[in-house]
Design a protein around this motif. Structure first.
Motif, PDB file in Angstrom:
ATOM      1  N   ALA A 174       0.926  -1.229   0.004  1.00 31.67           N
ATOM      2  CA  ALA A 174       0.024  -0.155   0.014  1.00 31.67           C
ATOM      3  C   ALA A 174       0.629   1.326   0.067  1.00 31.67           C
ATOM      4  O   ALA A 174       0.611   2.160  -0.694  1.00 31.67           O
ATOM      5  CB  ALA A 174      -0.767   0.244   1.228  1.00 31.67           C
ATOM      6  N   TRP A 175       1.996   1.121   0.842  1.00 30.21           N
ATOM      7  CA  TRP A 175       2.903   2.372   0.892  1.00 30.21           C
ATOM      8  C   TRP A 175       3.635   2.619  -0.413  1.00 30.21           C
ATOM      9  O   TRP A 175       3.602   3.748  -1.065  1.00 30.21           O
ATOM     10  CB  TRP A 175       3.799   2.210   1.992  1.00 30.21           C
ATOM     11  CG  TRP A 175       4.666   3.540   2.397  1.00 30.21           C
ATOM     12  CD1 TRP A 175       5.760   3.700   2.224  1.00 30.21           C
ATOM     13  CD2 TRP A 175       4.161   4.660   2.883  1.00 30.21           C
ATOM     14  NE1 TRP A 175       6.087   5.209   2.594  1.00 30.21           N
ATOM     15  CE2 TRP A 175       5.155   5.671   2.989  1.00 30.21           C
ATOM     16  CE3 TRP A 175       2.812   5.029   3.331  1.00 30.21           C
ATOM     17  CZ2 TRP A 175       4.578   7.075   3.397  1.00 30.21           C
ATOM     18  CZ3 TRP A 175       2.389   6.310   4.014  1.00 30.21           C
ATOM     19  CH2 TRP A 175       3.636   7.213   4.094  1.00 30.21           C
ATOM     20  N   LEU A 176       4.078   1.489  -0.832  1.00 28.22           N
ATOM     21  CA  LEU A 176       4.717   1.572  -2.171  1.00 28.22           C
ATOM     22  C   LEU A 176       3.839   2.105  -3.378  1.00 28.22           C
ATOM     23  O   LEU A 176       4.374   2.983  -4.011  1.00 28.22           O
ATOM     24  CB  LEU A 176       5.304   0.076  -2.617  1.00 28.22           C
ATOM     25  CG  LEU A 176       5.794   0.041  -3.807  1.00 28.22           C
ATOM     26  CD1 LEU A 176       7.261   0.991  -3.970  1.00 28.22           C
ATOM     27  CD2 LEU A 176       6.643  -1.399  -4.253  1.00 28.22           C
ATOM     28  N   GLY A 177       2.469   1.744  -3.288  1.00 24.83           N
ATOM     29  CA  GLY A 177       1.468   2.136  -4.365  1.00 24.83           C
ATOM     30  C   GLY A 177       1.284   3.821  -4.112  1.00 24.83           C
ATOM     31  O   GLY A 177       1.414   4.315  -5.151  1.00 24.83           O
ATOM     32  N   ASP A 236      12.826   1.333 -15.333  1.00 20.35           N
ATOM     33  CA  ASP A 236      12.656   2.691 -15.171  1.00 20.35           C
ATOM     34  C   ASP A 236      13.221   3.144 -13.835  1.00 20.35           C
ATOM     35  O   ASP A 236      13.123   2.481 -12.696  1.00 20.35           O
ATOM     36  CB  ASP A 236      10.954   2.613 -14.963  1.00 20.35           C
ATOM     37  CG  ASP A 236      10.489   4.105 -14.581  1.00 20.35           C
ATOM     38  OD1 ASP A 236      10.696   4.950 -15.326  1.00 20.35           O
ATOM     39  OD2 ASP A 236      10.172   4.162 -13.622  1.00 20.35           O
ATOM     40  N   SER A 237      13.920   4.156 -13.869  1.00 18.60           N
ATOM     41  CA  SER A 237      14.639   4.745 -12.651  1.00 18.60           C
ATOM     42  C   SER A 237      13.752   4.938 -11.513  1.00 18.60           C
ATOM     43  O   SER A 237      13.998   4.863 -10.345  1.00 18.60           O
ATOM     44  CB  SER A 237      15.796   5.756 -13.077  1.00 18.60           C
ATOM     45  OG  SER A 237      15.108   6.906 -13.378  1.00 18.60           O
ATOM     46  N   LEU A 238      12.741   5.685 -11.930  1.00 16.28           N
ATOM     47  CA  LEU A 238      11.791   5.859 -10.814  1.00 16.28           C
ATOM     48  C   LEU A 238      11.371   4.929 -10.070  1.00 16.28           C
ATOM     49  O   LEU A 238      11.653   4.752  -8.752  1.00 16.28           O
ATOM     50  CB  LEU A 238      10.463   6.865 -11.459  1.00 16.28           C
ATOM     51  CG  LEU A 238       9.442   6.758 -10.291  1.00 16.28           C
ATOM     52  CD1 LEU A 238       9.994   7.632  -8.931  1.00 16.28           C
ATOM     53  CD2 LEU A 238       8.257   7.612 -10.903  1.00 16.28           C
ATOM     54  N   GLY A 291       4.934 -12.584   3.027  1.00 17.16           N
ATOM     55  CA  GLY A 291       4.108 -11.303   2.139  1.00 17.16           C
ATOM     56  C   GLY A 291       4.619 -11.289   0.728  1.00 17.16           C
ATOM     57  O   GLY A 291       5.845 -11.358   0.455  1.00 17.16           O
ATOM     58  N   GLY A 292       3.641 -10.764  -0.235  1.00 20.12           N
ATOM     59  CA  GLY A 292       4.298 -10.639  -1.625  1.00 20.12           C
ATOM     60  C   GLY A 292       5.483  -9.600  -1.779  1.00 20.12           C
ATOM     61  O   GLY A 292       6.340  -9.811  -2.667  1.00 20.12           O
ATOM     62  N   ILE A 293       5.380  -8.601  -0.909  1.00 21.31           N
ATOM     63  CA  ILE A 293       6.325  -7.537  -1.270  1.00 21.31           C
ATOM     64  C   ILE A 293       7.750  -8.090  -0.639  1.00 21.31           C
ATOM     65  O   ILE A 293       8.745  -7.704  -1.025  1.00 21.31           O
ATOM     66  CB  ILE A 293       6.097  -6.102  -0.557  1.00 21.31           C
ATOM     67  CG1 ILE A 293       4.644  -5.670  -1.143  1.00 21.31           C
ATOM     68  CG2 ILE A 293       7.297  -5.086  -0.646  1.00 21.31           C
ATOM     69  CD1 ILE A 293       4.725  -5.194  -2.607  1.00 21.31           C
ATOM     70  N   GLY A 294       7.569  -8.570   0.434  1.00 12.59           N
ATOM     71  CA  GLY A 294       8.740  -9.222   1.282  1.00 12.59           C
ATOM     72  C   GLY A 294       9.453 -10.556   0.408  1.00 12.59           C
ATOM     73  O   GLY A 294      10.619 -10.399   0.082  1.00 12.59           O
ATOM     74  N   ALA A 322       1.496  -2.044  -6.543  1.00 19.57           N
ATOM     75  CA  ALA A 322       2.765  -2.319  -6.156  1.00 19.57           C
ATOM     76  C   ALA A 322       3.663  -2.945  -7.426  1.00 19.57           C
ATOM     77  O   ALA A 322       4.637  -2.758  -7.628  1.00 19.57           O
ATOM     78  CB  ALA A 322       2.745  -3.059  -4.869  1.00 19.57           C
ATOM     79  N   PRO A 323       2.832  -4.042  -7.877  1.00 21.26           N
ATOM     80  CA  PRO A 323       3.303  -4.947  -8.972  1.00 21.26           C
ATOM     81  C   PRO A 323       3.709  -4.181 -10.189  1.00 21.26           C
ATOM     82  O   PRO A 323       4.630  -4.477 -10.861  1.00 21.26           O
ATOM     83  CB  PRO A 323       2.182  -5.960  -9.302  1.00 21.26           C
ATOM     84  CG  PRO A 323       1.341  -5.835  -8.058  1.00 21.26           C
ATOM     85  CD  PRO A 323       1.402  -4.646  -7.503  1.00 21.26           C
ATOM     86  N   TRP A 324       2.927  -2.855 -10.408  1.00 24.54           N
ATOM     87  CA  TRP A 324       3.431  -2.006 -11.690  1.00 24.54           C
ATOM     88  C   TRP A 324       4.737  -1.498 -11.324  1.00 24.54           C
ATOM     89  O   TRP A 324       5.453  -1.192 -12.296  1.00 24.54           O
ATOM     90  CB  TRP A 324       2.443  -1.002 -11.799  1.00 24.54           C
ATOM     91  CG  TRP A 324       1.047  -1.187 -11.798  1.00 24.54           C
ATOM     92  CD1 TRP A 324       0.248  -2.192 -11.382  1.00 24.54           C
ATOM     93  CD2 TRP A 324       0.151  -0.649 -12.874  1.00 24.54           C
ATOM     94  NE1 TRP A 324      -0.879  -2.210 -11.847  1.00 24.54           N
ATOM     95  CE2 TRP A 324      -1.285  -1.356 -12.717  1.00 24.54           C
ATOM     96  CE3 TRP A 324       0.221   0.408 -13.489  1.00 24.54           C
ATOM     97  CZ2 TRP A 324      -2.268  -0.701 -13.535  1.00 24.54           C
ATOM     98  CZ3 TRP A 324      -0.717   1.031 -14.298  1.00 24.54           C
ATOM     99  CH2 TRP A 324      -2.012   0.265 -14.322  1.00 24.54           C
ATOM    100  N   VAL A 325       5.121  -1.433 -10.269  1.00 27.17           N
ATOM    101  CA  VAL A 325       6.413  -0.669  -9.738  1.00 27.17           C
ATOM    102  C   VAL A 325       7.637  -1.905 -10.029  1.00 27.17           C
ATOM    103  O   VAL A 325       8.535  -1.503 -10.823  1.00 27.17           O
ATOM    104  CB  VAL A 325       6.521  -0.286  -8.109  1.00 27.17           C
ATOM    105  CG1 VAL A 325       8.043   0.474  -8.139  1.00 27.17           C
ATOM    106  CG2 VAL A 325       5.211   0.664  -7.813  1.00 27.17           C
ATOM    107  N   PHE A 326       6.988  -3.077  -9.513  1.00 27.82           N
ATOM    108  CA  PHE A 326       8.086  -4.236  -9.880  1.00 27.82           C
ATOM    109  C   PHE A 326       8.210  -4.249 -11.372  1.00 27.82           C
ATOM    110  O   PHE A 326       9.503  -4.348 -11.881  1.00 27.82           O
ATOM    111  CB  PHE A 326       7.916  -5.396  -9.354  1.00 27.82           C
ATOM    112  CG  PHE A 326       7.985  -5.585  -7.754  1.00 27.82           C
ATOM    113  CD1 PHE A 326       9.243  -5.882  -7.522  1.00 27.82           C
ATOM    114  CD2 PHE A 326       7.018  -5.141  -6.637  1.00 27.82           C
ATOM    115  CE1 PHE A 326       9.340  -5.944  -5.898  1.00 27.82           C
ATOM    116  CE2 PHE A 326       7.091  -5.127  -5.462  1.00 27.82           C
ATOM    117  CZ  PHE A 326       8.522  -5.615  -4.865  1.00 27.82           C
ATOM    118  N   ASP A 327       7.112  -4.338 -12.091  1.00 27.10           N
ATOM    119  CA  ASP A 327       7.313  -4.416 -13.678  1.00 27.10           C
ATOM    120  C   ASP A 327       7.861  -3.564 -14.196  1.00 27.10           C
ATOM    121  O   ASP A 327       8.967  -3.644 -14.954  1.00 27.10           O
ATOM    122  CB  ASP A 327       5.970  -4.543 -14.283  1.00 27.10           C
ATOM    123  CG  ASP A 327       5.098  -5.581 -13.814  1.00 27.10           C
ATOM    124  OD1 ASP A 327       5.823  -6.584 -13.262  1.00 27.10           O
ATOM    125  OD2 ASP A 327       4.145  -5.973 -13.886  1.00 27.10           O
TER     126      ASP A 327
END
Lengths: 299, 299
Positions: A161-164, A226-228, A259-262, A215-220
């Motif tokens: 949630a925080w990552l998103g 993507d540097s951001l 957990g998924g992020i972990g 959050a998965p969009w960030v991993f992708d």
């Protein structure tokens, strides 16, 4: 048939329930420890409401009973270990147990302690769950200490949630020309039809799981260099490192990162003493039902 | 009496309104530019609802009329410049102007553009307001660009609300033993009676202004040499620097830094080309009413 020494005569089944904000899972084993069935229901975080949580806990158990082909009467012969999110809040804990429950016996603890018992086979240890939310727990010297996990946005750093949320914040800054252009920002803003008002309206209604969905969009995007996105993952990794570091400083010798992020960030935390869990939180909940000597959150 | 050349016969008064999330202020001047009266009402951010915003705008204007001893009939002889938060959202802008308004003429723009016009005497420039929220605006080449300011928590970095949220987050980590003990954390947790459940319940209801109320606590604890508070102020300072830097990179030559947080952190941003505003947003709103050539947000 040999009975478990601690098993009262009226108990024929062990049921473990793991309840979070979005899902509740249940697992039934017989006296010999054999798996009879598993079931599911929507979330039973106690903060969602005591009635709702009870309905979903029983929903998941009945679903498991269906899978196990057990009659309704079996409920009264079950020893239940319920590992539910927000059970660490004393009022939630007491309110839930004040309601009538159909089990022969019920023990309630938090989902985090259930996960910890599962991860360390009922022994002492420490876990950090980083999924939609984040919560850490240290079980040591017979005592339970919780870290983080008070919910988004006041807590739960290192979570999906925080990552998103951070992804949306920084993408808006890219859109404004404050930060450099970014593939992640383009994808996120395109998702909202490049309509800022739509994004603002969405945010006014968004719950943690809505943020976590990005959050998965960030991993992708990080995979797409993507540097951001890469910077955001480093930020999340740093938050997890802070949490794990703080748990180690309090005497935890090993931490199971769940957990998924972990799971996705574990490779970037290889310098820390992380361990693979022995079993899941459902198994931990069953252990909690069985071993009455395991500490209660609110004695 | 010499009339302003652009003043239509039916207009006897200029009224400027500056409306944010918590306050609305109005100021009335006559044809000669003399101050007749000022008034106040609760917030008129258009996102709070069009009806509510209109009620509070008119409330502030009537309050100013009372101060100016003007009769009700004066409303129809006023040229109004309304600088209201969220007017940058096109649907809010159109919905507000679609309602009947009692003024002889009405021009609507954002509170940020009102502040920019006030700060630069109607000329081009750039502002960053860091109060409960944060918003930047560049007025250059006849064009308006907005930065940040889409509301908490998806935007508004460098704001009091964000600073308050971060203070609570980090204080909880201090309480958990993840971060070092802190005076700020002790004060914040004492405020909630050291009852985490109370803090969680508060957060479930908290609006940005509620978080913003803790921002002064951070400044106070930093003065008392608390290192967590000092780190949080550095973080906020860095966010403001990022916003100002991005605005400079887009061609702004000078930035007026406004708002309570901006004013308190200005000494730490002395290396940036910051300027003192010439006048306030109410004056900017009056200028916006007068100068029809000033750009409209949604032409």
């Amino acid at each position: 048939m040999t009975k478990h020494p601690a098993l009262p005569d009226n108990i024929a089944y062990w049921v473990g329930v793991d309840g979070g904000g979005t899902h509740t899972r249940a697992r039934i084993r017989n006296q010999k420890g054999e798996l009879l069935g598993e079931g599911r229901a929507p979330g039973s975080n106690l903060e969602l409401g005591i009635d709702l949580a009870q309905r979903h806990v029983l929903g998941a158990v009945r679903d498991a009973m269906t899978a196990a082909q057990l009659p309704d009467s079996a409920l009264a012969r079950m020893s239940a270990g319920l590992a539910l999110a927000s059970a660490e809040l004393e009022s939630c804990y007491r309110d839930f147990l004040a309601q009538p429950l159909p089990f022969a016996e019920t023990r309630l603890t938090s989902d985090a302690f259930g996960a910890c018992l599962g991860a360390f086979g009922g022994g002492e240890g420490a876990i950090l769950i980083a999924g939609t939310g984040s919560v850490g727990l240290i079980f040591q010297g017979g005592r339970i200490r919780t870290c983080s996990g008070r919910g988004f946005p006041i807590s739960d750093l290192g979570s999906g949630a925080w990552l998103g949320l951070r992804a949306i914040q920084q993408s808006l800054l890219c859109h404004d020309g404050i930060l450099a252009p970014s593939l992640l920002a383009v994808r996120l803003l395109d998702h909202f039809g490049r309509d800022q008002a739509a994004l603002v309206r969405w945010a006014a209604q968004a719950i943690p799981a809505d943020y976590g969905r990005f959050a998965p969009w960030v991993f992708d995007a990080a995979t797409d260099e993507d540097s951001l996105a890469q910077a955001l993952l480093s930020e999340t990794r740093d938050q997890l490192e802070t949490l794990i570091g703080g748990m180690l400083a309090q005497g935890a010798s090993q931490v199971a990162l769940l957990g998924g992020i972990g799971e996705r960030l574990r490779p970037r935390l290889g310098h820390l003493p992380l361990v693979t869990p022995q079993a899941d939180a459902l198994e931990g909940a069953i252990l909690f039902a069985k071993r009455k000597e395991l500490p209660c959150l609110h004695p």
